[in-house]
Enzyme design. Structure first.
Site, PDB file in Angstrom:
ATOM      1  N   GLY A  14     -18.634  19.587   9.413  1.00 21.29           N
ATOM      2  CA  GLY A  14     -19.271  18.627   9.051  1.00 21.29           C
ATOM      3  C   GLY A  14     -19.638  19.203   7.863  1.00 21.29           C
ATOM      4  CB  SER A  15     -18.184  22.396   5.205  1.00 23.53           C
ATOM      5  OG  SER A  15     -17.423  21.991   5.196  1.00 23.53           O
ATOM      6  CG  ASN A  16     -14.397  18.783   4.126  1.00 23.75           C
ATOM      7  OD1 ASN A  16     -14.081  18.571   2.874  1.00 23.75           O
ATOM      8  ND2 ASN A  16     -13.530  19.351   4.813  1.00 23.75           N
ATOM      9  CE  LYS A  67      -3.594   9.838  25.794  1.00 29.46           C
ATOM     10  NZ  LYS A  67      -2.799   8.926  27.366  1.00 29.46           N
ATOM     11  CG  MET A  94     -10.675  19.118  15.410  1.00 31.07           C
ATOM     12  SD  MET A  94      -9.289  19.900  14.428  1.00 31.07           S
ATOM     13  CE  MET A  94      -8.331  21.156  15.256  1.00 31.07           C
ATOM     14  NE  ARG A  95     -10.876  14.044  20.681  1.00 31.50           N
ATOM     15  CZ  ARG A  95     -10.301  14.776  22.060  1.00 31.50           C
ATOM     16  NH1 ARG A  95      -9.168  13.991  22.405  1.00 31.50           N
ATOM     17  NH2 ARG A  95     -11.115  15.607  22.238  1.00 31.50           N
ATOM     18  CG  ASN A 111      -7.124  13.733   7.187  1.00 30.54           C
ATOM     19  OD1 ASN A 111      -8.082  14.654   7.642  1.00 30.54           O
ATOM     20  ND2 ASN A 111      -6.189  14.876   7.370  1.00 30.54           N
ATOM     21  CG  HIS A 113      -3.850  18.624   6.128  1.00 23.20           C
ATOM     22  ND1 HIS A 113      -3.792  18.660   7.046  1.00 23.20           N
ATOM     23  CD2 HIS A 113      -3.018  19.928   5.220  1.00 23.20           C
ATOM     24  CE1 HIS A 113      -2.801  20.215   7.309  1.00 23.20           C
ATOM     25  NE2 HIS A 113      -2.200  20.541   6.115  1.00 23.20           N
TER      26      HIS A 113
END
Ligand code: GRF
Length: 195
Positions: A14-16, A67, A94-95, A111, A113
């Site tokens: 959760g650093s972002n 999933k 991660m999904r 997002n 990346h």
């Protein structure tokens, strides 16, 4: 004044999320975080959010390792809407997000990346960059579409790769850039959409 409400989806430290919150507190991002949702009950992001008074809940993925089931996405969209979310920020989630969540927030899911997309999409982009021997990588904020890290690019920042970098040293420098770029890009995109 109506304020931009963000929903954060994460799976890890959760650093972002923290960087987004720091930008809000510091007055460079005019928003609030309405809810944090996480697919891993053990993840630090949940504790971090709750400690700072933010509603934080677990997404039940029914035991699936990777999933993101249709039911889980529907439940996620419901919780985001219930929290009054205008824009969704994936922060180490991660999904792969697909319909129906994409349809619930068209062009409103961002997002972060850890590469200069389109280079090195997918997992552990920092490791991919070190293994490819490139001298420059970076971070990208993009809109989320049905592909893997393929949506419209909203912002990028370059980061040098040094000859003695390991995946870990590069990743920690990339994260410094992420923490700068993500809140900045959210603010810019929100003003473009008049949110
Ligand atoms: C970040 O490096 C992000 O780019 C990647 O996962 C990491 C999440 O870190 N997809 P955090 O949970 O925000 O600390």
């Amino acid at each position: 004044m109506v304020m931009l409400t963000l929903g954060i989806l994460g799976s890890g430290a959760g650093s972002n999320m923290q960087a987004i919150l720091d930008a809000i507190t510091g007055g460079t991002l005019s928003a609030r975080i309405g809810i944090v949702l996480c697919d891993n009950p053990e993840a630090l992001i949940l504790e971090r959010a709750r400690r700072q008074g933010i509603r934080a809940e677990v997404i039940d993925c029914a035991g699936h390792r990777m999933k993101f089931t249709e039911e889980a996405q529907q439940e996620t969209a419901r919780k985001l809407n219930e929290a009054g979310v205008d824009m969704v920020c994936l922060a180490g989630f991660m999904r792969l997000v697909k319909r129906p969540l994409l349809d619930a927030f068209p062009d409103r899911i961002l997002n972060i990346h850890p590469s200069l997309l389109p280079a090195f999409p997918g997992l552990e982009a920092w490791r991919q960059a070190v293994e490819a021997g490139v001298s420059e990588s970076g971070v990208t904020v993009h809109l989320v579409d049905a592909g893997m890290d393929t949506g419209q690019i909203l912002g990028q920042e370059k980061v040098m790769v040094f000859a003695d970098d390991t995946p870990e040293t590069l990743h920690s420098r990339l994260q410094v850039a992420e923490h700068r770029l993500y809140p900045e890009t959210i603010a810019r995109y929100a003003s473009r959409l008049n949110l």
